[in-house]
Design an enzyme around this catalytic site. Structure first.
Site: not given
Ligand SMILES: [Zn+2]
Length: 282
Positions: A2-3, A93, A116
């Site tokens: 994500p930016e 997760h 992650r």
């Protein structure tokens, strides 16, 4: 990853769905997600607190709590924030769960999901920001929340050397831009990734500043970019649509939309992929 546009979309979701609500229960499953301050500090800091704002600088989401502390969320590679009714099956997760006190007879949960586990949830006293989040003080100009124009960009680039793309990715120069938007911005500005910053005319810096603002603003309006290899979704679980506007990123081998003459090329520089048009970008 994500930016700025994706993080801003998540921030807006937190603002509309979570701000103003009291946290009645906190669960931390994976301690790696709260590694910076530890599980106890996160649970203790959030339990009973109400979010009073949701702000953003670069890729950092910063929420003020009514206790005077702050909640920071960073999505890093694969983090997601979702809000669902309590009792909904949680995705794999889901590492941090904030139960939001009942409203209109409904109990909801805010989930921090992160396959992650590079992402982070931090609760801290803003008086200690320099010790807990020293990188915040070093963040460069945010093109959306700060005043941003060609003068500001020229100042941020002054004294810097080397290729343009690594500078755009450097969070100390401009905060929030990552690999996708750097490629899209450089394409629209007609600049190649390895163009050196000291070769830019003032006119080119003006154009670059304009495209930084425009690309990021348009991407926010589109809810960000969701690619096949990323799992980015907004707080409601919706994908973004700015990928439909990509001119170079993810278009290797396809014809350039801008010039219609040649194919988009992809190179790997310092382990990161870069897509560009060899004709449009010089
Ligand atoms: Zn082209």
């Amino acid at each position: 990853m994500p930016e700025l546009p994706e993080v801003e979309t998540v921030r807006r979701g937190i603002e509309s769905r979570v701000v103003g609500r009291r946290i009645s229960h906190v669960e931390v499953g994976r301690e790696r997600s709260v590694r910076r301050v530890g599980k106890e500090a996160v649970i203790h800091g959030l339990l009973g607190a109400t979010l009073v704002s949701a702000r953003r600088r670069g890729k950092y989401i910063l929420c003020d709590l009514d206790t005077g502390e702050q909640l920071m969320i960073h999505l890093r590679m694969s983090g997601r924030v979702l809000v669902e009714k309590a009792g909904t099956k949680r995705p794999p997760h889901t590492h941090v769960v904030l139960t939001l006190a009942e409203r209109d007879g409904v109990i909801e949960e805010m989930w921090f999901v992160d396959p992650r586990t590079f992402g982070e949830v931090v609760v801290f006293d803003p008086a200690h920001t320099a010790e807990v989040l020293p990188e915040l003080a070093r963040l460069g100009v945010d093109p959306i929340v700060d005043e941003f124009n060609a003068d500001v960009l020229a100042r941020a680039l002054r004294g810097r050397r080397g290729a343009l793309k690594p500078l755009l990715l450097n969070q100390h120069v401009v905060a929030g831009i990552g690999n996708i938007y750097a490629d899209e911005i450089l394409h629209l500005a007609g600049l190649r990734w390895n163009r050196t910053v000291d070769s830019l005319s003032r006119k080119k810096i003006n154009e670059l500043a304009t495209h930084i603002s425009e690309v990021l603003t348009q991407a926010i309006e589109a809810g960000g970019s969701t690619l096949q290899d990323t799992q980015y979704v907004d707080i409601e679980g919706n994908v973004g649509s700015f990928q439909e506007n990509h001119r170079v990123y993810g278009r290797e081998g396809q014809g350039c939309i801008t010039c219609g003459k040649v194919s988009i090329r992809r190179v790997i520089v310092a382990g990161r992929s870069t897509s560009y048009c060899p004709r449009c970008q010089k």
